[in-house]
Enzyme design. Structure first.
Site, mmCIF file in Angstrom:
data_model
loop_
_atom_site.group_PDB
_atom_site.id
_atom_site.type_symbol
_atom_site.label_atom_id
_atom_site.label_comp_id
_atom_site.label_asym_id
_atom_site.label_seq_id
_atom_site.Cartn_x
_atom_site.Cartn_y
_atom_site.Cartn_z
ATOM 1 C CB CYS A 72 3.131 -3.643 -0.472
ATOM 2 S SG CYS A 72 3.911 -4.359 0.968
ATOM 3 C CB CYS A 130 4.077 -7.118 -1.310
ATOM 4 S SG CYS A 130 4.713 -6.136 -0.005
#
Length: 395
Positions: A100, A200
């Site tokens: 991410c 995330c």
């Protein structure tokens, strides 16, 4: 005034990041990344991103900075979620947080920020950045955060020099309690907010349930391998070269169903990962069972009793050439060279002494002590004196 775009997540760390930058005289813009609205993979009935974006907006109003929500859900699905399903299906364990950061926060998001005329992007990560002039060139360094309990440098182990050049980490010098204290004094709504445990920027997701949306359950057997399995007691050959020795010790143990006894059933080998203890639901052993290997082709989970089971440990891993990433490109190893470092194979693990050996088709990482549950697909990151030099995906 330099312009900084802050990734406001609705948590205390990014709120204080924005506050500190404003205090330092930067022109601050807050952006909230919306990374999820795929209802076909509903995670729970809660909608954490709405609550989080609300909190981020309230913080921005309080700090009197411009705020907007950017929708990155399409890129997030393509680059993170699809990749995760694909990796789990292959019996590997990806790290979505590392991805991410590399793919979303410091790539897609950073590009949006630069289009807004930003000089920097700032996040609430517990890590530090420094720079040094080496042979006439500015080299950026990624350093561990001051708070040993919260150091998040590992999550940024795939960043490049170009990405670091444009990044700021204002809370890297602080301890978590100090961050909460600053938020309290500044009357920020997030001061007491609990840290998110989720994926995330998606929020609260329990991985097995999440995976079950796309990877169909498939009943298979749990096999327990005894601690005196013959492969663990094998005679170690004499090696002609260091590379032959590393190749030998980097191999994982291979099991067949007849090597142990069937002790239970599971819903799908692809939901399990090496080192896992929870979710096996097998009783009758003195010590808990741990997953020592998964076979997604045969749909079998191999387990061993107790956390010291020999099937959990090895001290050499391999990273293929196309998966090696140096933050410090100037320190990249030539073939035949080695480097003494400290390394970790997962977030929160304490750094362990290790040596990197660059060979023709990749790099071996040899740990001084055997490591538990080395899992393909995860990232190994290597450091020297608090500086993260590089990382790679375990093959």
């Amino acid at each position: 005034m330099k312009r900084v775009v802050v990734g406001l997540s609705g948590g205390v760390d990014s709120s204080v990041t924005a506050y500190l930058l404003k205090e330092q005289g930067y022109e601050v813009i807050g952006l909230f990344m919306k990374n999820w609205h795929d209802d076909s993979v509903t995670i729970s009935n809660e909608c954490p991103w709405l609550e989080d974006s609300n909190d981020a907006m309230i913080v921005a109003q309080k700090l009197e900075i411009p705020f907007q929500v950017v929708d990155l859900s399409e890129q997030y699905k393509e680059r993170i979620v699809d990749y995760m399903f694909d990796e789990y299906e292959k019996g590997r364990t990806p790290n979505p947080d590392v991805l991410c950061n590399r793919e979303i926060k410091f790539d897609v998001f950073m590009k949006i920020a630069l289009q807004l005329g930003a000089d920097f992007v700032a996040t609430g990560h517990y890590c530090r950045k420094s720079e040094e002039n080496i042979n006439g060139k500015t080299i950026y360094k990624l350093l561990a955060g001051k708070d040993g309990n919260k150091d998040q440098s590992y999550f940024l182990c795939q960043l490049s020099q170009a990405q670091l050049a444009k990044s700021l980490f204002p809370i890297g010098e602080l301890l978590k309690p100090e961050v909460r204290e600053i938020a309290k004094k500044a009357n920020l709504i997030t001061a007491e907010k609990k840290d998110s445990q989720g994926l995330c920027f998606i929020g609260k997701v329990r991985l097995p349930e999440f995976l079950q949306q796309k990877l169909q359950p498939k009943i298979g057997e749990i096999v327990q391998i005894p601690a005196d399995f013959h492969e663990y007691l094998r005679q170690i050959p004499t090696f002609e070269t260091k590379e032959a020795e590393l190749a030998y010790f980097s191999q994982k143990f291979r099991y067949k169903k007849q090597d142990g006894k069937v002790v239970g059933k599971h819903q799908g080998a692809h939901y399990f990962t090496k080192g896992q203890r929870k979710g096996l639901a097998v009783g009758g052993t003195k010590e808990p069972l741990f997953v020592i290997e998964t076979d997604v082709n045969e749909n079998i989970i191999y387990t061993g009793e107790g956390k010291n089971h020999p099937g959990l440990y090895r001290n050499v891993l391999f990273v293929a050439n196309d998966e090696i990433h140096w933050i410090r490109e100037d320190l990249k190893l030539e073939i035949g060279k080695s480097l003494v470092v400290e390394a970790r194979i997962r977030y929160r693990q304490k750094l362990e002494k290790a040596t990197l050996y660059q060979v023709e088709n990749g790099m071996y990482v040899e740990f001084e002590n055997p490591q538990s549950a080395i899992q393909e697909g995860q990232f190994v990151a290597w450091y020297q004196n608090e500086e993260l030099l590089g990382s790679g995906v375990i093959s």
